[in-house]
Design an enzyme around this catalytic site. Structure first.
Site, PDB file in Angstrom:
ATOM      1  N   GLN A   1      19.474  -8.356   3.117  1.00  0.00           N
ATOM      2  CA  GLN A   1      19.105  -7.722   1.861  1.00  0.00           C
ATOM      3  C   GLN A   1      20.346  -7.029   1.276  1.00  0.00           C
ATOM      4  OE1 GLN A   1      15.557  -5.311   2.110  1.00  0.00           O
ATOM      5  NE2 GLN A   1      14.421  -6.883   3.177  1.00  0.00           N
TER       6      GLN A   1
ATOM      7  N   ASN B   1       3.830 -12.624  -0.902  1.00  0.00           N
ATOM      8  CA  ASN B   1       4.999 -12.858  -0.053  1.00  0.00           C
ATOM      9  C   ASN B   1       4.519 -13.180   1.358  1.00  0.00           C
ATOM     10  OD1 ASN B   1       7.915 -12.374   0.980  1.00  0.00           O
ATOM     11  ND2 ASN B   1       6.693 -10.935   2.195  1.00  0.00           N
ATOM     12  N   GLU B   2       5.088 -14.192   1.950  1.00  0.00           N
ATOM     13  CA  GLU B   2       4.737 -14.579   3.321  1.00  0.00           C
ATOM     14  C   GLU B   2       3.222 -14.464   3.527  1.00  0.00           C
ATOM     15  OE1 GLU B   2       7.375 -12.840   6.292  1.00  0.00           O
ATOM     16  OE2 GLU B   2       9.042 -13.977   5.489  1.00  0.00           O
TER      17      GLU B   2
ATOM     18  N   GLU C   1      14.318  -4.379  -0.692  1.00  0.00           N
ATOM     19  CA  GLU C   1      12.960  -4.018  -0.269  1.00  0.00           C
ATOM     20  C   GLU C   1      12.894  -2.533   0.069  1.00  0.00           C
ATOM     21  OE1 GLU C   1      11.423  -6.497   2.874  1.00  0.00           O
ATOM     22  OE2 GLU C   1       9.491  -5.466   2.880  1.00  0.00           O
TER      23      GLU C   1
ATOM     24  N   TYR D   1      15.575 -17.446   8.266  1.00  0.00           N
ATOM     25  CA  TYR D   1      16.502 -16.468   8.836  1.00  0.00           C
ATOM     26  C   TYR D   1      17.304 -17.104   9.963  1.00  0.00           C
ATOM     27  CZ  TYR D   1      14.579 -12.613   6.154  1.00  0.00           C
ATOM     28  OH  TYR D   1      14.232 -11.772   5.126  1.00  0.00           O
TER      29      TYR D   1
ATOM     30  N   GLU E   1      14.372 -15.631   0.738  1.00  0.00           N
ATOM     31  CA  GLU E   1      14.877 -14.761   1.828  1.00  0.00           C
ATOM     32  C   GLU E   1      15.690 -15.622   2.781  1.00  0.00           C
ATOM     33  OE1 GLU E   1      12.120 -12.134   3.838  1.00  0.00           O
ATOM     34  OE2 GLU E   1      10.994 -11.787   1.981  1.00  0.00           O
TER      35      GLU E   1
HETATM   36  O1  AHR Z   1      13.574  -9.071   5.074  1.00  0.00           O
HETATM   37  C1  AHR Z   1      12.761  -8.484   6.043  1.00  0.00           C
HETATM   38  C2  AHR Z   1      11.380  -9.106   6.112  1.00  0.00           C
HETATM   39  O2  AHR Z   1      11.481 -10.425   6.547  1.00  0.00           O
HETATM   40  C3  AHR Z   1      10.619  -9.223   4.823  1.00  0.00           C
HETATM   41  O3  AHR Z   1       9.962  -8.059   4.482  1.00  0.00           O
HETATM   42  C4  AHR Z   1       9.648 -10.312   5.102  1.00  0.00           C
HETATM   43  O4  AHR Z   1       9.267 -11.023   3.963  1.00  0.00           O
HETATM   44  C5  AHR Z   1      10.357 -11.169   6.128  1.00  0.00           C
HETATM   45  O5  AHR Z   1       9.569 -11.451   7.222  1.00  0.00           O
END
Ligand code: AHR
Length: 510
Positions: A362, A191-192, A45, A258, A313
């Protein structure tokens, strides 16, 4: 497919790990589906120093580079065999206007990267730079389209610019140095979209998806695979609505997960207690339940499994390194991250009936990275080494494994099994078995019982450090690195080995 069985009554406290003996049955005679190589995918990103400094330094840089891509990082990523790379975001994608990133670099507009620290983005890395990078890496590009602040026409024209042979956009592309169109398979429609991508309801997004996706056309033999912007973690309603309202108009829906135990106190990447370590391990393992729950919803609407699930992600998210920009998400990477990577990948390998891609967040200098850079220096993280050790699973046939092990309880109350294993048979017939022992003070004596072969040779690699907080630094980049694993012994149809505490092992059986 079979998986591990847990001892329901063995809910011991995390602190009483000692030693254990586990028999793992490896059912090669029941070989399962192919593990798509995309499970080992990456995400890049325009965030902090992922693109600039991390991947791209520009052709004029004093840092050794190949047409602007830093040479050390390029070579490290080539060795990693990255199957797919998602770009340009993340949250950045929904503010990105692709036309700003083409043409002479010196005249490209500059924008404020509002999501990530207000950093000035000069657009010197754009469509050409990304797609050419994918060609250099032999990787499949995954474009994340702007639905939040872009227009249908803008996204449609981007697809045309990248993939069409003729027309004005193709002429423009040729004038910018690329005559032949690129092949682009994966396109994310936003995205999101429930958050930074527009704060939409799933119903509103589903309608927008249908509209945007309609105008993302296939040109000249290029076939797009369209991804609907999916849920975060436990938002099962988002997946349900998408399946109802978007359904077969999408090739896949995505999911983000996450490993964060507390959004307000993420904690240091390197300085943590044993209890915090177990909390992170248990939280990372919870991905299996989350995947399963989204899969069950998808199965209800799509029993033939025509629509894929992409975990585009995932990874650990800690506090930024002291002194660095809080908006740049630069974190160190320890043996704890290596364990999270190994446990997660072993889970993903077992969910490939529905899960067809996973992109760790990432690739460079952001969150759970493969590579960190500082000026002209670069290091490979423990997570990089795990990905490299697990590489043989890419496009190999999954082999079911079953075993019984203790289940322990982390301070958070979450449970975790004390052993993680997955296996696959590679095209050359070799059996790859990847194991992880998350216990900090318990070695595990493992017997692998093979049902379909009498092993001739066995070799292995281990990633281990007596200190779970061990990590590579620019002054000592080789502190955590895989070593030859000598503990494997063949005994008839079995292989025995001892996993040290907090270790990741990959063994190849022939
Ligand atoms: O990876 C960091 C961020 O986490 C991304 O930009 C977003 O899609 C997510 O919230």
């Amino acid at each position: 497919m079979k998986s591990f069985k847990l001892l329901p009554l063995a809910l011991l406290l995390f602190s009483i790990c000692s030693s254990a003996q586990v028999r793992v049955a490896v059912h090669e005679s029941e070989t399962g589906p192919v593990i798509p190589k995309e499970i080992y995918g990456q995400f890049s990103e325009h965030l902090g120093r992922c693109i600039y400094d991390g991947i791209w330094v520009g052709p004029e840089s004093a840092i050794p580079n190949v047409n602007g891509y830093r040479k050390d990082v390029l070579e490290a990523l080539q060795a990693l065999k990255v199957p797919v790379l998602r770009w340009p975001g993340g949250c950045f994608a929904d503010e990105y206007h692709w036309q700003d990133g083409i043409g002479p670099r010196e005249s490209r507009p500059r924008m404020i990267n509002s999501n990530w620290g207000g950093t000035l983005e000069d657009n010197s890395f754009g469509t050409h730079e990304f797609l050419n990078l994918c060609e250099l890496l032999g990787t499949e590009p995954y474009i994340s389209g702007n639905v939040g602040s872009g227009s249908v026409e803008e996204l449609a024209k981007w697809v045309e610019y990248m993939t069409a042979k003729g027309g004005t956009t193709a002429e423009q592309r040729a004038a910018n140095g690329r005559t032949e169109p690129w092949k682009v398979k994966y396109i994310g429609i936003g995205n999101e979209s429930w958050g930074c991508g527009g704060n939409m309801t799933p119903e509103f997004y589903s309608d927008l998806y249908r509209r945007y996706a309609t105008y993302c056309r296939d040109f000249d033999g290029n076939h797009l695979y369209k991804v609907a912007s999916g849920a975060s973690d436990y938002d099962y309603n988002w997946t349900k609505v998408l399946m109802e309202k978007v359904g077969g108009r999408a090739d896949a829906v995505s999911l983000h997960y996450y490993t964060i135990t507390d959004w307000n106190h993420k904690g240091s990447a390197t300085d943590f207690t044993d209890g915090e370590y177990y909390d992170i391990i248990a939280k990372s393992l919870e991905i299996e339940e989350v995947l399963r729950n989204h899969e069950i919803i998808m199965d209800t609407y799509d029993p033939e499994r025509k629509i894929d699930l992409l975990l585009d992600e995932w990874g650990t998210w800690f506090d930024v390194e002291p002194g660095t920009n809080p908006g740049h998400l630069f974190q160190q990477n320890t043996m704890r991250d290596a364990l999270v990577a190994a446990l997660s990948l072993n889970i993903f390998n077992k969910h490939t009936a529905r899960l067809k891609m996973a992109n760790i967040a990432q690739i460079v200098n952001v969150l759970q990275s493969m590579v960190l850079t500082s000026g002209e220096r670069m290091l490979l993280t423990p997570t990089y080494h795990v990905f490299r050790m697990f590489n043989g699973h890419q496009d190999a046939e999954a082999v079911p494994v079953t075993f019984t092990c203790d289940t322990l309880q982390a301070p958070s109350g979450r449970l975790y099994p004390t052993l993680s294993v997955s296996a696959s048979r590679q095209k050359d017939g070799a059996l790859l078995i990847t194991l992880a022992n998350p216990c900090l003070d318990k070695e595990q004596k493992i017997t692998l019982d093979l049902d379909a072969r009498r092993p001739k040779t066995v070799s292995g690699e281990i990633l281990h450090d007596a200190d779970i907080r061990a990590h590579n630094t620019f002054d000592n980049p080789g502190k955590v690195a895989p070593r030859v694993f000598r503990s494997c012994k063949i005994s008839g149809r079995s292989v025995t080995l001892t996993l040290p505490p907090a270790s990741v092992v990959a063994i190849t059986v022939l």
